[in-house]
Write an enzyme that holds these catalytic residues in place. Structure first.
Site, PDB file in Angstrom:
ATOM      1  N   HIS A 149     -31.315  60.421  20.944  1.00  0.00           N
ATOM      2  CA  HIS A 149     -30.807  59.710  19.764  1.00  0.00           C
ATOM      3  C   HIS A 149     -29.310  59.402  19.877  1.00  0.00           C
ATOM      4  O   HIS A 149     -28.675  59.106  18.882  1.00  0.00           O
ATOM      5  CB  HIS A 149     -31.098  60.508  18.490  1.00  0.00           C
ATOM      6  CG  HIS A 149     -32.547  60.811  18.300  1.00  0.00           C
ATOM      7  ND1 HIS A 149     -33.493  59.812  18.161  1.00  0.00           N
ATOM      8  CD2 HIS A 149     -33.230  61.987  18.244  1.00  0.00           C
ATOM      9  CE1 HIS A 149     -34.686  60.374  18.031  1.00  0.00           C
ATOM     10  NE2 HIS A 149     -34.562  61.688  18.087  1.00  0.00           N
ATOM     11  N   PRO A 184     -24.358  61.824   4.411  1.00  0.00           N
ATOM     12  CA  PRO A 184     -22.995  62.352   4.382  1.00  0.00           C
ATOM     13  C   PRO A 184     -22.168  61.658   3.290  1.00  0.00           C
ATOM     14  O   PRO A 184     -22.205  60.444   3.159  1.00  0.00           O
ATOM     15  CB  PRO A 184     -22.461  62.016   5.774  1.00  0.00           C
ATOM     16  CG  PRO A 184     -23.682  61.870   6.620  1.00  0.00           C
ATOM     17  CD  PRO A 184     -24.726  61.301   5.722  1.00  0.00           C
ATOM     18  N   GLU A 185     -21.479  62.467   2.493  1.00  0.00           N
ATOM     19  CA  GLU A 185     -20.654  61.932   1.416  1.00  0.00           C
ATOM     20  C   GLU A 185     -19.180  62.155   1.783  1.00  0.00           C
ATOM     21  O   GLU A 185     -18.885  62.539   2.905  1.00  0.00           O
ATOM     22  CB  GLU A 185     -21.050  62.611   0.095  1.00  0.00           C
ATOM     23  CG  GLU A 185     -22.547  62.439  -0.208  1.00  0.00           C
ATOM     24  CD  GLU A 185     -23.039  63.178  -1.460  1.00  0.00           C
ATOM     25  OE1 GLU A 185     -22.254  63.347  -2.398  1.00  0.00           O
ATOM     26  OE2 GLU A 185     -24.211  63.578  -1.479  1.00  0.00           O
ATOM     27  N   ARG A 219     -32.275  58.978  12.519  1.00  0.00           N
ATOM     28  CA  ARG A 219     -32.962  57.996  11.678  1.00  0.00           C
ATOM     29  C   ARG A 219     -32.385  56.585  11.771  1.00  0.00           C
ATOM     30  O   ARG A 219     -32.931  55.641  11.178  1.00  0.00           O
ATOM     31  CB  ARG A 219     -33.017  58.489  10.236  1.00  0.00           C
ATOM     32  CG  ARG A 219     -33.870  59.772  10.138  1.00  0.00           C
ATOM     33  CD  ARG A 219     -34.115  60.189   8.723  1.00  0.00           C
ATOM     34  NE  ARG A 219     -34.797  59.151   7.955  1.00  0.00           N
ATOM     35  CZ  ARG A 219     -34.960  59.204   6.639  1.00  0.00           C
ATOM     36  NH1 ARG A 219     -34.490  60.220   5.964  1.00  0.00           N
ATOM     37  NH2 ARG A 219     -35.603  58.242   6.009  1.00  0.00           N
TER      38      ARG A 219
END
Ligand SMILES: [Zn+2]
Length: 283
Positions: free
Chosen positions: A100, A2-3, A119
């Site tokens: 998660h 994500p930016e 992740r």
């Protein structure tokens, strides 16, 4: 990962949804390495009974401000998503898995916020008002703030003339918020090859680059960010961002350039894939 546009999307949504809410219960997952500081037991205890008074963003960091003066800082890492309001069934339908979930906040109105990260590169910090973290302190200018003028942009470029332009855009200490997707898009739209040195850029190219940084980020925020094949970004309702439909070069190797029809090529720069049109972006 994500930016700026993705984190800003999350910030704006949460500002509308969770401001003024009071945290009643805090649960953390088994992956304690996501909690950077303080120690997990303290992290949980300190969040309890705190009221959320505002949401800020610095670069790719989301900052949740609490009435105690403390800040809960979240970095989404590669695949971090924040879901609110959360319920198990909806997120399964949206392709996320509750195993998660690494942080859950239940508010006094019984609604729940969840941080989910497949992740596990995401990071959480709970800082007192005097505490700071170095990775945020050394961030450069915010490209969508008013103080990011063309003159300021030129000054920053002048401070590091030998740097290659893509490395410059990716380096968070000069301008913060651009990652691989948006750096590729900005350079393509400005017709500049990623390996050009700053020294070689003409005045016109610098102006184009400046405009494209602002334009691409602004449009991407309007689209609610990008969700591309290898990235898991979701907004707080679990929906995908739609900027992927507007992408011109990122991950389009072999497909025709949208300006000239030449196949897009991929080159490796500092371990990351760079996508270019060999005709529109000459070295
Ligand atoms: Zn082209």
């Amino acid at each position: 990962m994500p930016e700026l546009p993705e984190v800003e999307t999350v910030r704006r949504e949460l500002e509308n949804k969770i401001k003024e809410k009071i945290i009643k219960e805090v649960t953390i997952g088994k992956t304690e390495k996501i909690i950077q500081r303080p120690a997990p037991i303290k992290f949980v205890a300190q969040l309890k009974d705190k009221k959320i008074i505002g949401l800020n963003r610095r670069g790719k960091y989301l900052i949740i401000c609490l009435d105690s003066g403390e800040r809960l800082i979240i970095h989404l890492g590669m695949t971090g998503v924040i879901i609110y309001p959360y319920d198990d069934k909806t997120i399964q339908l949206k392709g996320l898995n509750s195993k998660h979930n690494h942080l859950s906040l239940v508010f006094t109105d019984h609604t729940q916020l969840v941080f989910n990260d497949v992740r596990r590169f995401g990071k959480l910090y709970l800082l007192s008002n005097s505490e700071e973290i170095e990775s945020i302190n050394k961030l450069g200018i915010e490209p969508l703030e008013d103080n990011f003028t063309l003159e300021v942009f030129k000054k920053i470029l002048n401070s590091t003339k030998k740097t290659k332009i893509k490395s410059f855009l990716m380096n968070q200490t000069f301008i913060t918020g651009l990652g691989n997707i948006y750096a590729n898009e900005v350079l393509f739209r400005a017709n500049i090859h990623p390996l050009r040195s700053i020294l070689s850029l003409t005045e016109e190219e610098i102006e184009r680059l400046y405009q494209e940084i602002k334009t691409v980020l602004t449009i991407a925020i309007q689209c609610g960010g990008s969700t591309v094949a290898d990235e898991a970004f979701r907004n707080t309702s679990g929906e995908k961002g739609s900027f992927a439909e507007k992408i011109q070069v990122y991950a389009r190797q072999g497909e025709p350039c949208k300006k000239c029809g030449q196949p897009i090529e991929v080159i490796r720069i500092e371990g990351r894939s760079s996508f270019i049109c060999p005709r529109c972006q000459k070295l």
